[in-house]
Design a protein around this motif. Sequence first.
Motif, mmCIF file in Angstrom:
data_model
loop_
_atom_site.group_PDB
_atom_site.id
_atom_site.type_symbol
_atom_site.label_atom_id
_atom_site.label_comp_id
_atom_site.label_asym_id
_atom_site.label_seq_id
_atom_site.Cartn_x
_atom_site.Cartn_y
_atom_site.Cartn_z
ATOM 1 N N ASN A 134 0.757 -1.156 0.120
ATOM 2 C CA ASN A 134 -0.126 -0.062 0.077
ATOM 3 C C ASN A 134 0.927 1.310 -0.124
ATOM 4 N N SER A 135 0.452 2.440 -0.729
ATOM 5 C CA SER A 135 1.165 3.550 -0.365
ATOM 6 C C SER A 135 1.181 4.132 1.170
ATOM 7 N N VAL A 136 2.505 4.693 1.150
ATOM 8 C CA VAL A 136 2.914 4.993 2.656
ATOM 9 C C VAL A 136 2.773 6.499 2.890
ATOM 10 N N ALA A 137 2.390 7.276 1.791
ATOM 11 C CA ALA A 137 2.162 8.580 1.918
ATOM 12 C C ALA A 137 1.573 9.239 0.699
ATOM 13 N N THR A 138 0.961 10.540 0.958
ATOM 14 C CA THR A 138 0.346 10.876 -0.270
ATOM 15 C C THR A 138 0.852 12.397 -0.520
ATOM 16 N N LEU A 139 1.345 12.593 -1.810
ATOM 17 C CA LEU A 139 1.742 13.990 -1.913
ATOM 18 C C LEU A 139 0.920 14.648 -2.757
ATOM 19 N N THR A 140 0.724 15.883 -2.442
ATOM 20 C CA THR A 140 -0.295 16.839 -2.766
ATOM 21 C C THR A 140 0.308 17.819 -3.562
ATOM 22 N N ILE A 151 10.247 11.791 -8.512
ATOM 23 C CA ILE A 151 9.135 10.890 -8.739
ATOM 24 C C ILE A 151 8.954 10.043 -10.001
ATOM 25 N N SER A 152 8.652 8.912 -10.089
ATOM 26 C CA SER A 152 8.407 8.253 -11.123
ATOM 27 C C SER A 152 7.210 7.358 -11.264
ATOM 28 N N TYR A 153 6.287 7.488 -12.168
ATOM 29 C CA TYR A 153 5.150 7.019 -12.430
ATOM 30 C C TYR A 153 5.264 5.575 -13.158
ATOM 31 N N ASP A 154 6.706 5.003 -13.633
ATOM 32 C CA ASP A 154 6.817 3.882 -14.343
ATOM 33 C C ASP A 154 7.565 2.817 -13.596
ATOM 34 N N GLN A 155 7.441 2.792 -12.358
ATOM 35 C CA GLN A 155 8.061 1.834 -11.529
ATOM 36 C C GLN A 155 9.491 2.246 -11.427
ATOM 37 N N GLY A 156 10.145 3.293 -11.818
ATOM 38 C CA GLY A 156 11.494 3.425 -11.768
ATOM 39 C C GLY A 156 12.438 3.654 -12.984
ATOM 40 N N THR A 157 11.574 3.395 -14.213
ATOM 41 C CA THR A 157 12.257 3.731 -15.665
ATOM 42 C C THR A 157 12.534 4.920 -15.544
ATOM 43 N N PRO A 170 1.195 15.601 -11.468
ATOM 44 C CA PRO A 170 -0.103 14.803 -11.911
ATOM 45 C C PRO A 170 -0.523 13.755 -10.727
ATOM 46 N N SER A 171 -1.803 13.426 -10.797
ATOM 47 C CA SER A 171 -2.329 12.383 -9.918
ATOM 48 C C SER A 171 -1.610 10.859 -10.379
ATOM 49 N N GLY A 172 -1.533 10.045 -9.346
ATOM 50 C CA GLY A 172 -1.201 8.774 -9.694
ATOM 51 C C GLY A 172 -1.133 7.944 -8.523
ATOM 52 N N LYS A 173 -1.566 6.533 -8.627
ATOM 53 C CA LYS A 173 -1.854 5.723 -7.569
ATOM 54 C C LYS A 173 -0.181 4.908 -7.866
ATOM 55 N N LYS A 174 0.360 4.574 -6.590
ATOM 56 C CA LYS A 174 1.512 3.818 -6.481
ATOM 57 C C LYS A 174 2.570 4.238 -7.289
ATOM 58 N N VAL A 223 6.710 3.722 -1.879
ATOM 59 C CA VAL A 223 5.848 3.663 -2.524
ATOM 60 C C VAL A 223 4.515 4.710 -2.232
ATOM 61 N N VAL A 224 4.150 5.919 -2.860
ATOM 62 C CA VAL A 224 3.317 6.853 -2.732
ATOM 63 C C VAL A 224 2.141 7.074 -3.620
ATOM 64 N N ASP A 225 0.989 8.165 -3.287
ATOM 65 C CA ASP A 225 -0.058 8.370 -4.052
ATOM 66 C C ASP A 225 0.177 9.677 -4.236
ATOM 67 N N VAL A 226 -0.050 10.284 -5.341
ATOM 68 C CA VAL A 226 -0.038 11.660 -5.991
ATOM 69 C C VAL A 226 -1.287 12.217 -6.175
ATOM 70 N N VAL A 227 -1.601 13.267 -5.693
ATOM 71 C CA VAL A 227 -2.843 14.174 -5.870
ATOM 72 C C VAL A 227 -2.464 15.375 -6.685
ATOM 73 N N GLY A 228 -3.096 15.569 -7.824
ATOM 74 C CA GLY A 228 -2.733 16.787 -8.521
ATOM 75 C C GLY A 228 -3.790 16.971 -9.745
#
Length: 426
Positions: free
Chosen positions: A73-79, A103-109, A136-140, A162-167
């Motif tokens: 599960n995500s451990v924090a949320t970045l807004t 920040i990465s949205y593609d698992q670290g690529t 931008p918003s993104g899960k995990k 692993v974090v969530d992003v709200v944007g």
Amino acid sequence: MLSFLQLSTFALITAHHAAAHIELLFPPPINSKFDPQTPSGQIDFSMTSPLNPDGSNYPCKGYNTAANIANLNSVATLTAGSPFNVTMTGSATHDGGSCQFAISYDQGTTFAVIDSIIGGCPLTEAYNFDIPSDLPSGKKALFAWTWQNLIGNREEYMNCAVVDVVGSSKSFTGPGLFRANTFPTGDCSTLERQDVVYPNPGKNVQYGAGLSASSPATTLTPCAFNQDTTVTVSPSGSSSSGGSGSDSSPSSSSSSQAAASSAVVPTITSTQAVTTSTQVVATSSQVAVSSISQSVSFTSGAGGKVNTGGAGSTSTSTSTSDASVPSSGATGGAYISCTSTKTFSLCNGSNCTDMGSVASGTECVGGTISAVVVGDSGSSTTSSSSSNRMSRRGAQLEARRSRRRDRTPSAGKRMHVVRGRKASSH
């Protein structure tokens, strides 16, 4: 009275922390002992170790696998547009160096830098910065911290959470991560006692160690890896381009070993990086780590605590010193909110992230996750109850020893008897 197991654990953990470097405390990285959802068999007790010098576990110490991310599960949320507080723990700071958060949205690529600290990092345990407003918003998603140390072996450190992003934006464009000391050829090595001045630090920059925006950028030689790139990241795909307008090579060769991703790569775009700077303000948060239970506690506005002992730990979680985490406009620190004895949320200020179930063998009570020990009668009790039970047994054992000593003749009497026997034998 501490048991032999507790004393042994105390000695081992004390020795470990005496030689510890630095690691992320919040947000807790993948396989961290500070993340209650990490299974006991997967805890990386050498999280403070640098990346392998040949880059074989770059990025994220190799923990950014699809399976790991799916199971966490995500451990924090970045807004986007809001302040964020990062805390670290450890002792060997190597007199500082330079750090980046990305920040990465593609698992670290592909990682995009969202804050750079040039010089004097990590000499404090808390860093505050604003999350870019166009994230931008993104899960995990993956939140990364990297560090090139000032003195000692030429190393690079990296933790990923692993974090969530709200944007509200569709994508974010920023610098690519600076990378050094992690190539199999031995190239791209930093120089000892010279802080890395990132050639493309991004819009959010903090300076320390007497450095400023006018300090010359670091150039690593020999180095075929392009350290001055601009990347665009989003939940739908990522891209990379030339750089911030420097004379560095337009081509980049990355040897990142990241998890496989099905991201679609859009058309490459180029942007000019605009840099603003703020001076690093030293803070002195004292993050207390319990040497027996490996637990960490934070104070918060809600009054809850995070007791992040490793899952399955049988040591007693007694008392730990609360640590006040400084913030710049942000409220509170990190704490656990128990939604039931088997489920919990990880909160930072007023933002809470549902973490799901606690690890097997633990329970969440009163804002604290503790190991559960099976008692003599087969019922489950907490570690503190087990400690009390051991203390009573110790007292009973000592009473038996005392009664045996009372029935045994004193040393003087035994000597008299022996001498008497020797005298009668002549």
